[in-house]
Write a protein that holds these residues in place. Structure first.
Motif, PDB file in Angstrom:
ATOM      1  N   HIS A   1       1.000  -1.396   0.082  1.00 20.01           N
ATOM      2  CA  HIS A   1      -0.121  -0.039   0.035  1.00 20.01           C
ATOM      3  C   HIS A   1       1.001   1.217   0.001  1.00 20.01           C
ATOM      4  O   HIS A   1       1.894   1.164   0.549  1.00 20.01           O
ATOM      5  CB  HIS A   1      -0.937  -0.134   1.200  1.00 20.01           C
ATOM      6  CG  HIS A   1      -1.843  -1.065   1.397  1.00 20.01           C
ATOM      7  ND1 HIS A   1      -2.890  -1.568   0.327  1.00 20.01           N
ATOM      8  CD2 HIS A   1      -1.889  -2.256   2.369  1.00 20.01           C
ATOM      9  CE1 HIS A   1      -3.382  -2.624   0.935  1.00 20.01           C
ATOM     10  NE2 HIS A   1      -2.873  -3.044   1.699  1.00 20.01           N
ATOM     11  N   VAL A   2       0.254   2.288  -0.595  1.00 23.62           N
ATOM     12  CA  VAL A   2       0.962   3.469  -0.305  1.00 23.62           C
ATOM     13  C   VAL A   2       0.636   4.153   1.006  1.00 23.62           C
ATOM     14  O   VAL A   2      -0.914   4.302   0.761  1.00 23.62           O
ATOM     15  CB  VAL A   2       0.666   4.551  -1.753  1.00 23.62           C
ATOM     16  CG1 VAL A   2       1.035   5.980  -1.462  1.00 23.62           C
ATOM     17  CG2 VAL A   2       1.299   3.930  -2.946  1.00 23.62           C
ATOM     18  N   VAL A   3       1.027   4.814   1.540  1.00 22.50           N
ATOM     19  CA  VAL A   3       0.899   4.956   2.921  1.00 22.50           C
ATOM     20  C   VAL A   3       1.160   6.517   3.477  1.00 22.50           C
ATOM     21  O   VAL A   3       2.363   6.848   3.360  1.00 22.50           O
ATOM     22  CB  VAL A   3       1.259   4.134   4.077  1.00 22.50           C
ATOM     23  CG1 VAL A   3       0.541   4.170   5.385  1.00 22.50           C
ATOM     24  CG2 VAL A   3       1.097   2.726   3.738  1.00 22.50           C
ATOM     25  N   ARG A   4       0.382   7.164   3.919  1.00 22.50           N
ATOM     26  CA  ARG A   4       0.596   8.554   4.708  1.00 22.50           C
ATOM     27  C   ARG A   4       0.054   8.439   5.999  1.00 22.50           C
ATOM     28  O   ARG A   4      -0.597   7.788   6.247  1.00 22.50           O
ATOM     29  CB  ARG A   4       0.147   9.886   3.673  1.00 22.50           C
ATOM     30  CG  ARG A   4       0.502   9.907   2.416  1.00 22.50           C
ATOM     31  CD  ARG A   4       0.180  11.139   1.716  1.00 22.50           C
ATOM     32  NE  ARG A   4       0.571  12.260   2.493  1.00 22.50           N
ATOM     33  CZ  ARG A   4       0.397  13.382   1.784  1.00 22.50           C
ATOM     34  NH1 ARG A   4       0.207  13.496   0.629  1.00 22.50           N
ATOM     35  NH2 ARG A   4       0.983  14.562   2.480  1.00 22.50           N
ATOM     36  N   SER A   5       0.547   9.328   6.734  1.00 16.74           N
ATOM     37  CA  SER A   5       0.144   9.425   8.410  1.00 16.74           C
ATOM     38  C   SER A   5       0.186  10.771   8.804  1.00 16.74           C
ATOM     39  O   SER A   5       0.712  11.873   8.440  1.00 16.74           O
ATOM     40  CB  SER A   5       1.175   8.684   9.165  1.00 16.74           C
ATOM     41  OG  SER A   5       2.617   9.204   9.192  1.00 16.74           O
ATOM     42  N   ALA A   6      -0.561  10.815   9.865  1.00 22.46           N
ATOM     43  CA  ALA A   6      -0.741  12.007  10.749  1.00 22.46           C
ATOM     44  C   ALA A   6      -0.930  11.649  12.085  1.00 22.46           C
ATOM     45  O   ALA A   6      -1.340  10.611  12.545  1.00 22.46           O
ATOM     46  CB  ALA A   6      -2.120  12.849  10.257  1.00 22.46           C
ATOM     47  N   ALA A   7      -0.229  12.481  13.069  1.00 20.93           N
ATOM     48  CA  ALA A   7      -0.030  12.178  14.485  1.00 20.93           C
ATOM     49  C   ALA A   7      -1.281  12.914  15.229  1.00 20.93           C
ATOM     50  O   ALA A   7      -1.198  12.638  16.519  1.00 20.93           O
ATOM     51  CB  ALA A   7       1.318  12.889  14.924  1.00 20.93           C
ATOM     52  N   ASP A   8      -2.095  13.606  14.673  1.00 24.81           N
ATOM     53  CA  ASP A   8      -3.218  13.972  15.626  1.00 24.81           C
ATOM     54  C   ASP A   8      -4.699  13.916  14.719  1.00 24.81           C
ATOM     55  O   ASP A   8      -4.539  13.938  13.349  1.00 24.81           O
ATOM     56  CB  ASP A   8      -3.054  15.210  16.153  1.00 24.81           C
ATOM     57  CG  ASP A   8      -2.664  16.478  15.337  1.00 24.81           C
ATOM     58  OD1 ASP A   8      -3.325  16.405  14.047  1.00 24.81           O
ATOM     59  OD2 ASP A   8      -1.593  17.037  15.454  1.00 24.81           O
ATOM     60  N   GLY A   9      -5.755  14.405  14.983  1.00 25.49           N
ATOM     61  CA  GLY A   9      -7.026  14.058  14.628  1.00 25.49           C
ATOM     62  C   GLY A   9      -7.132  15.259  13.576  1.00 25.49           C
ATOM     63  O   GLY A   9      -7.787  15.315  12.352  1.00 25.49           O
ATOM     64  N   PHE A  10      -6.781  16.605  13.797  1.00 25.49           N
ATOM     65  CA  PHE A  10      -6.900  17.710  12.907  1.00 25.49           C
ATOM     66  C   PHE A  10      -5.916  17.581  11.785  1.00 25.49           C
ATOM     67  O   PHE A  10      -6.117  17.740  10.580  1.00 25.49           O
ATOM     68  CB  PHE A  10      -6.732  19.113  13.522  1.00 25.49           C
ATOM     69  CG  PHE A  10      -7.833  19.451  14.161  1.00 25.49           C
ATOM     70  CD1 PHE A  10      -9.078  19.642  13.742  1.00 25.49           C
ATOM     71  CD2 PHE A  10      -7.801  19.662  15.739  1.00 25.49           C
ATOM     72  CE1 PHE A  10     -10.180  19.991  14.905  1.00 25.49           C
ATOM     73  CE2 PHE A  10      -8.829  19.901  16.694  1.00 25.49           C
ATOM     74  CZ  PHE A  10     -10.260  20.209  16.194  1.00 25.49           C
TER      75      PHE A  10
END
Length: 250
Positions: free
Chosen positions: A26-35
């Motif tokens: 898969h091609v994956v991106r991430s975020a460390a918080d909800g906003f």
């Protein structure tokens, strides 16, 4: 291969999720918080979101509701909370499935694949055999489980219309999720008969990687929306050790 957004604040868990999903192609991106995750969704089109609930800025349930306000992207909730009522609330809020931590990369991939099959790859229309019925599709083109026929039916004061994908109790329309409706329609077609958990998994979920608890969670949600409890059932009854049945109250 899918484009997946991981919303997870714990750097160790986030790294593990990214590694596991990338290993599956898969091609994956991430975020460390909800906003941060919400911003990603507004800027990039994803095939699925893996959402943690314990976020530092907003609760994951609020993030899910906000996410549903801007996108219909499938959401797989990854949570350490295994309370049944909490899981029901998450499904009602728009989650497509859930995983209780800890879980393996293989289990994550299996659940993610199942969600993608259900939401991105509906069954294609198949030319019926001569004399056979056409494929039945629900509102908005959603494919109905093959065992659910299109004819409206009535069980007591409960009306179910598989083609319109609507259900009403005593004239009041029920607010059901996609899976809750499929489950109710399947049981309604077999009103009075006991249906085993294995049959529900095979005919309603049609997925090999669904655990037994998922059925119980959806049945509990249905009971609540029908205004009843497992200890005092009216429509939805459990036959201990055998299965479940939908009957008209006496």
């Amino acid at each position: 291969m899918a484009s997946v957004l991981v919303i997870e604040d714990d750097p160790v868990i986030r790294s593990s999720l990214l590694e596991a999903l990338t290993a599956f192609g898969h091609v994956v991106r991430s975020a460390a918080d909800g906003f941060g995750g919400l911003r990603e969704v507004t800027q990039t089109r994803f095939d699925a979101v893996v959402l943690d609930l314990g976020l530092p800025d907003i609760d994951g349930r609020d993030a899910l509701r906000m996410l549903r306000g801007i996108s219909q992207v499938p959401v797989l909730v990854a949570t350490a909370r295994d309370d049944e009522n909490e899981i029901i609330r998450l499904l009602d809020a728009g989650a497509d499935d859930y995983l209780v931590k800890p879980f393996s990369g293989g289990q994550l991939q299996a659940r993610l694949s199942a969600v993608l099959r259900r939401t991105h790859r509906p069954e294609p229309y198949r030319q019926p055999l001569p004399g056979g019925p056409p494929a039945v599709r629900g509102a908005g083109g959603a494919a109905l489980p093959p065992a659910v026929r299109a004819a409206p039916l009535r069980v007591g004061e409960l009306d179910i219309d598989p083609r319109a994908r609507t259900a009403a109790l005593a004239g009041r329309e029920l607010d059901l999720t996609r899976r809750e409706f499929d489950l109710l329609a399947y049981l309604g077609q077999r009103a009075g008969a006991v249906v085993s958990k294995q049959e529900l998994l095979a005919e309603v979920w049609r997925e090999p990687y669904v655990d037994d608890q998922t059925v119980h969670v959806h049945l509990s949600a249905l009971r609540r929306k029908l205004g009843e409890q497992a200890a005092r059932p009216r429509y939805l009854h459990t036959v201990r050790g055998v299965g479940f049945k939908l009957v008209a109250p006496r």
